[in-house]
Design a protein around this motif. Structure first.
Motif, PDB file in Angstrom:
ATOM      1  N   MET A  50      44.579  24.702  45.087  1.00  0.00           N
ATOM      2  CA  MET A  50      45.492  25.499  44.264  1.00  0.00           C
ATOM      3  C   MET A  50      46.943  25.039  44.400  1.00  0.00           C
ATOM      4  O   MET A  50      47.788  25.420  43.591  1.00  0.00           O
ATOM      5  CB  MET A  50      45.418  26.977  44.677  1.00  0.00           C
ATOM      6  N   LEU A  51      47.228  24.240  45.438  1.00  0.00           N
ATOM      7  CA  LEU A  51      48.607  23.864  45.751  1.00  0.00           C
ATOM      8  C   LEU A  51      49.261  23.129  44.584  1.00  0.00           C
ATOM      9  O   LEU A  51      48.744  22.136  44.085  1.00  0.00           O
ATOM     10  CB  LEU A  51      48.625  22.983  47.000  1.00  0.00           C
ATOM     11  N   GLY A  52      50.411  23.643  44.150  1.00  0.00           N
ATOM     12  CA  GLY A  52      51.137  23.045  43.043  1.00  0.00           C
ATOM     13  C   GLY A  52      50.614  23.427  41.676  1.00  0.00           C
ATOM     14  O   GLY A  52      51.179  23.049  40.651  1.00  0.00           O
ATOM     15  N   GLU A  54      49.322  26.828  41.247  1.00  0.00           N
ATOM     16  CA  GLU A  54      49.145  28.281  41.258  1.00  0.00           C
ATOM     17  C   GLU A  54      50.135  29.001  40.346  1.00  0.00           C
ATOM     18  O   GLU A  54      51.299  28.587  40.231  1.00  0.00           O
ATOM     19  CB  GLU A  54      49.288  28.827  42.691  1.00  0.00           C
ATOM     20  N   PRO A  55      49.698  30.097  39.657  1.00  0.00           N
ATOM     21  CA  PRO A  55      50.643  30.943  38.917  1.00  0.00           C
ATOM     22  C   PRO A  55      51.488  31.746  39.905  1.00  0.00           C
ATOM     23  O   PRO A  55      50.959  32.566  40.664  1.00  0.00           O
ATOM     24  CB  PRO A  55      49.727  31.865  38.089  1.00  0.00           C
ATOM     25  N   GLN A  56      52.778  31.498  39.948  1.00  0.00           N
ATOM     26  CA  GLN A  56      53.616  32.038  41.018  1.00  0.00           C
ATOM     27  C   GLN A  56      53.715  33.556  41.017  1.00  0.00           C
ATOM     28  O   GLN A  56      54.036  34.157  42.034  1.00  0.00           O
ATOM     29  CB  GLN A  56      55.010  31.416  40.939  1.00  0.00           C
ATOM     30  N   GLU A  57      53.448  34.195  39.884  1.00  0.00           N
ATOM     31  CA  GLU A  57      53.538  35.649  39.839  1.00  0.00           C
ATOM     32  C   GLU A  57      52.355  36.323  40.509  1.00  0.00           C
ATOM     33  O   GLU A  57      52.430  37.489  40.897  1.00  0.00           O
ATOM     34  CB  GLU A  57      53.636  36.126  38.382  1.00  0.00           C
ATOM     35  N   THR A  58      51.245  35.610  40.656  1.00  0.00           N
ATOM     36  CA  THR A  58      50.037  36.234  41.220  1.00  0.00           C
ATOM     37  C   THR A  58      49.557  35.617  42.528  1.00  0.00           C
ATOM     38  O   THR A  58      48.966  36.303  43.352  1.00  0.00           O
ATOM     39  CB  THR A  58      48.885  36.171  40.198  1.00  0.00           C
ATOM     40  N   ILE A  59      49.799  34.325  42.742  1.00  0.00           N
ATOM     41  CA  ILE A  59      49.279  33.651  43.949  1.00  0.00           C
ATOM     42  C   ILE A  59      50.380  32.830  44.613  1.00  0.00           C
ATOM     43  O   ILE A  59      51.142  32.133  43.953  1.00  0.00           O
ATOM     44  CB  ILE A  59      48.098  32.714  43.597  1.00  0.00           C
ATOM     45  N   GLU A  60      50.445  32.936  45.933  1.00  0.00           N
ATOM     46  CA  GLU A  60      51.367  32.123  46.725  1.00  0.00           C
ATOM     47  C   GLU A  60      50.544  31.265  47.677  1.00  0.00           C
ATOM     48  O   GLU A  60      49.728  31.787  48.438  1.00  0.00           O
ATOM     49  CB  GLU A  60      52.330  33.013  47.509  1.00  0.00           C
ATOM     50  N   VAL A  61      50.729  29.965  47.621  1.00  0.00           N
ATOM     51  CA  VAL A  61      49.999  29.051  48.504  1.00  0.00           C
ATOM     52  C   VAL A  61      50.961  28.559  49.584  1.00  0.00           C
ATOM     53  O   VAL A  61      52.015  28.000  49.269  1.00  0.00           O
ATOM     54  CB  VAL A  61      49.410  27.862  47.722  1.00  0.00           C
TER      55      VAL A  61
END
Length: 334
Positions: A50-52, A54-61
């Motif tokens: 998922m790194l790079g 990911e939808p930033q509003e829902t997932i943080e990697v």
């Protein structure tokens, strides 16, 4: 007898060694978290994919380990719990004994953080071993002998250089330069010279494919894709192995200085042993092309890559747990 786990809790990867089975887990030390609830959504390989992306509003990697130490305690604890459960078997009712390696240069507070995270993650008892000692044991170096053995372990976040004798570190140096810094150097060079922004995964792929510690005579090239800094559009360029060698000059120089520092401070009796036996390279960084030749050129001391350098630290933590009575004075316990 309780299950025994040796864990290489690295900045880039987590490896888990189980007594009698060898290495059973080798996954990236990456965790995906829900941005809304804070709950863990994925760990390891699944999270890294998922790194790079990911939808930033829902997932943080995130990478909860930074430069060999815990950067996010809560996330590290969840990551450890996941890997301990996966290695032990979720139906196991016996809490395992765990041996975890830590960089030689960590503080007492950082050591306690690792121990506490392991205990809260489900370990019955947690031991800590310094990374160079674990690497040497995993490389099958006779660490208990009264002679000098030099190890250079280049991990994702740190480089550990040490001369080992009688189960202990006689002289050592730990610097927070490792594989991640090499990746950053490549990304920075491509951005500066080619005006192309690339991600950390692409930089790592370039390092593995054509990275070199010294200039090469062949014209080895690789196409890479990224975002044009000026136009803001996707663009493909070709880079050469010699360009990447130039990009890596600064972090490699820091590693060279650490090696020279340890050699300079090594007692004469042990120096002669090191010259006779040579220096042993472990860790993922040991696989960089022509690194042994570069270190031999600048120090005059023979340099070799250990068998299976990526796994040496994890294997060493597991073997240390099997021979804990011999090594007890060199370990931290809780």
């Amino acid at each position: 007898m309780p299950k025994q786990l040796g864990i290489d809790l690295g900045t880039a990867n987590v490896l888990v060694y189980v007594r009698g089975r060898g290495i059973v887990i080798n996954e990236p030390s990456v965790v995906a978290i829900s941005a809304k609830t804070g709950k863990v959504k994925a760990v390891g390989l699944e999270a890294r994919n998922m790194l790079g992306r990911e939808p930033q509003e829902t997932i943080e990697v995130v990478r909860p380990m930074r430069e060999g130490v815990i950067a996010d305690y809560v996330v590290t604890q969840e990551m450890l719990k996941y890997f301990i459960n996966k290695a032990s078997g979720r139906v196991s009712v016996v809490r395992p004994e765990v041996m975890i390696c830590v960089p030689a240069g960590v503080t007492g507070v950082e050591r306690r953080a690792v121990r506490d995270a392991a205990l809260h993650a489900g370990a019955r008892r947690a031991y800590l071993i310094s990374e160079p000692l674990a690497a040497a044991i995993g490389a099958r170096v006779p660490v208990s002998d009264p002679s000098g053995n030099m190890i250079i372990d280049i991990g994702g976040g740190t480089t550990e250089v040490a001369v080992i004798s009688l189960n202990g570190l006689v002289v050592w140096r730990s610097i927070r330069v490792g594989g991640n810094k090499l990746d950053e150097a490549i990304a920075s060079y491509v951005k500066r010279v080619h005006k192309l922004r690339i991600g950390e995964r692409t930089a790592e792929e370039v390092k593995i494919a054509i990275g070199s510690a010294m200039s090469v005579t062949e014209d080895i090239r690789m196409e890479i894709r990224g975002r044009d800094e000026v136009a803001g559009l996707p663009r493909t360029i070709s880079v050469s192995a010699n360009e990447i060698s130039e990009a890596l000059t600064e972090p490699l120089q820091q590693i060279i200085e650490a090696v020279r520092s340890v050699l300079d401070r090594t007692p004469p009796e042990l120096s002669s042993d090191v010259i006779d036996k040579g220096m042993i390279l472990t860790g993922g960084g040991a696989m960089l092309r022509y690194l042994p030749e570069l270190l031999m050129d600048v120090t005059g001391v023979p340099c070799y890559v250990a068998d299976d350098p990526l796994s040496c630290v994890a294997i060493g933590t597991g073997l240390a747990l099997e021979h804990i009575e011999v090594l007890r004075d060199s370990l931290d316990e809780m």
